[in-house]
Enzyme design. Sequence first.
Site: not given
Ligand code: ATP
Length: 326
Positions: A24, A28, A131, A259
């Site tokens: 949001r 905005r 986290d 969550r």
């Molecule tokens: P959370 O902390 O809640 O798990 P996060 O952003 O760390 O959130 P991830 O699943 O680790 O969650 O990453 C989200 C997405 O970011 C992945 O599914 C992927 O598409 C992209 N991503 C993560 N690491 C890489 C990387 N090394 N290279 C390219 N894309 C990445």
Amino acid sequence: MGKIKKIGVLTSGGDAPGMNAAIRAVTRTAIYNGLEVIGIRHGYLGMINANFKPLQAHSVSDTIQRGGTILKTARCEEFRKPEGRKKAYENLRAAEIDGVVVIGGDGSFKGANIFNEEYDIPFVGVPGTIDNDIFGTDYTIGYDTALNTVVQCVDKIRDTASALNRMFFVEVMGAESGHIALYSGIATGAEAIIMPEIKGNARDIRKMLETGNKRKKSSNIIIVAEGDEAGGALAIAERLKPELQDYEIRVSILGHLQRGGSPSALDRVNASRLGNAAVEALLDGQQSVMVGLQNNEIVLVPFRKAVKQHKGLNQHLVDIIDVLNI
Ligand code: ATP
């Protein structure tokens, strides 16, 4: 890169309460500054599939109080590969999107950082994960709400634990880090807290319980961070059973309820600040940076720094666990 006229916004990785408040604020702030806004659905997957939806100021009405994310989120394997990112770039270009705000965790920022090394559409990050494990910001969106949910649950568990003189191992989220465990443990007066950052403390439970007056307590709550090296609450409780035979042990895994729910006031306010600052950063020509909060002030932290280092626990809180538990 010319002047920014149209931005995209997406949520990626795990969902967190307060993400809607951030969407949001991004929407905005952008419209206020004369920009067009495109909602990219399902995180990076939506960039690869061109799942785009224009957002107006009213598109984000009545969302600030809602958990989850109206843009949906995803974990997207394809974005990890150069071909996936190429497709994403081509779709962004075709839609004339010239800046993107990524609301997510450190994995999402790793992806954003790599994308910005390869392509010239600037990405700016907003830390959104329950986290609170992102280096360079004291706070991440969703952490406060999740923490309060855990505290409410543990208070309820304490009632039944006291009534029946039981010991509960309560597993909380936090991925590889113990921030939720530490803060919820302090806030609920837990008798012990098992966290990945403190090596081997699962082994010392017996010793911890024998200090001070703990043996006389009618209930014992042991908070276990899901990412502890010793395993989750079930595994730890099972392993410790032989040496805790004088306690009646139960295990409770709080799981995904951590969550959900309506975001706390703090999460709504901070998400509003961070979302606003992310658009300002794009307008200022920034890229490859996360907007964070340090000492309650907005800061810009390069993605490469935010994703490289592990954010340590608050040492003062670690030091007082035993003091407050005599
Ligand atoms: P959370 O902390 O809640 O798990 P996060 O952003 O760390 O959130 P991830 O699943 O680790 O969650 O990453 C989200 C997405 O970011 C992945 O599914 C992927 O598409 C992209 N991503 C993560 N690491 C890489 C990387 N090394 N290279 C390219 N894309 C990445």
